[in-house]
Design a protein around this motif. Structure first.
Motif, short mmCIF file in Angstrom:
data_model
loop_
_atom_site.label_atom_id
_atom_site.label_comp_id
_atom_site.label_asym_id
_atom_site.label_seq_id
_atom_site.Cartn_x
_atom_site.Cartn_y
_atom_site.Cartn_z
N ILE A 1 0.84 -1.20 0.00
CA ILE A 1 0.00 0.00 0.00
C ILE A 1 0.88 1.25 0.00
CG2 ILE A 1 -1.61 1.35 1.42
CD1 ILE A 1 -2.84 -1.41 2.26
N SER A 2 1.93 1.23 0.80
CA SER A 2 2.85 2.37 0.87
C SER A 2 3.59 2.53 -0.46
CB SER A 2 3.85 2.15 2.01
OG SER A 2 4.81 3.18 2.03
N ASP A 3 4.11 1.45 -1.00
CA ASP A 3 4.85 1.51 -2.27
C ASP A 3 3.98 2.04 -3.41
OD1 ASP A 3 7.02 0.44 -0.95
OD2 ASP A 3 6.79 -1.58 -1.79
N GLU A 4 2.72 1.66 -3.41
CA GLU A 4 1.78 2.08 -4.46
C GLU A 4 1.14 3.44 -4.17
OE1 GLU A 4 1.10 0.64 -7.43
OE2 GLU A 4 2.67 -0.83 -6.96
N GLN A 5 1.47 4.01 -3.00
CA GLN A 5 0.93 5.30 -2.57
C GLN A 5 -0.60 5.30 -2.57
OE1 GLN A 5 2.89 8.15 -5.13
NE2 GLN A 5 4.83 7.91 -4.06
N LEU A 6 -1.15 4.21 -2.01
CA LEU A 6 -2.60 4.07 -1.91
C LEU A 6 -3.07 4.64 -0.59
CD1 LEU A 6 -2.83 0.40 -3.20
CD2 LEU A 6 -3.21 2.50 -4.51
N ILE A 7 -4.34 4.93 -0.51
CA ILE A 7 -4.94 5.47 0.71
C ILE A 7 -5.84 4.39 1.31
CG2 ILE A 7 -6.49 7.22 1.66
CD1 ILE A 7 -5.56 9.01 -0.71
N GLU A 8 -5.66 4.16 2.62
CA GLU A 8 -6.49 3.19 3.32
C GLU A 8 -7.28 3.91 4.40
OE1 GLU A 8 -6.22 -1.08 5.63
OE2 GLU A 8 -4.37 -0.02 5.16
N ALA A 9 -8.58 3.64 4.43
CA ALA A 9 -9.45 4.23 5.45
C ALA A 9 -10.58 3.26 5.75
CB ALA A 9 -10.00 5.56 4.97
#
Length: 110
Positions: free
Chosen positions: A89-97
């Motif tokens: 998720i960090s590598d892909e610069q995704l947002i988790e909520a």
């Protein structure tokens, strides 16, 4: 996919198992793909860093299909452990909520 393989080799291991993996991958049956890959590990030759490009392919399809995906579902689809998914998720610069991972907009998922 078998048309590129000489008929004399099509039924020789590991070809049928590799073809099965390909069919699962092309069919979007990612969880079944990972289970089959694991069950074939003693019969299918090991390929260095095999999982990484497979996950890239899978994620490409997933992000064109969905605008968001549940963390647990993505973990299963990509066959990642919790900490591996966090890094992904960090590598892909995704947002988790709220347990959902928001995927980047594409022309296909809008």
């Amino acid at each position: 996919s078998q048309y590129l393989i000489s008929s004399e080799f099509q039924n020789q291991e590991p070809v049928p198992k590799l073809v099965n993996l390909l069919e699962l991958l092309e069919g979007g049956k990612y969880i079944e793909f990972w289970a089959s890959k694991e069950s074939y590990k003693d019969r299918v030759p090991a390929v260095k860093d095999f999982d990484k490009p497979i996950r890239r392919f899978m994620f490409g399809v997933i992000k064109r299909t969905y605008i968001a995906v549940a963390r647990e579902e993505l973990m299963g689809l990509l066959n990642l452990k919790d900490e591996e998914l966090t890094a992904f998720i960090s590598d892909e610069q995704l947002i988790e909520a709220d347990g959902l991972i928001k995927l980047p907009p594409t022309k296909e998922n809008q």
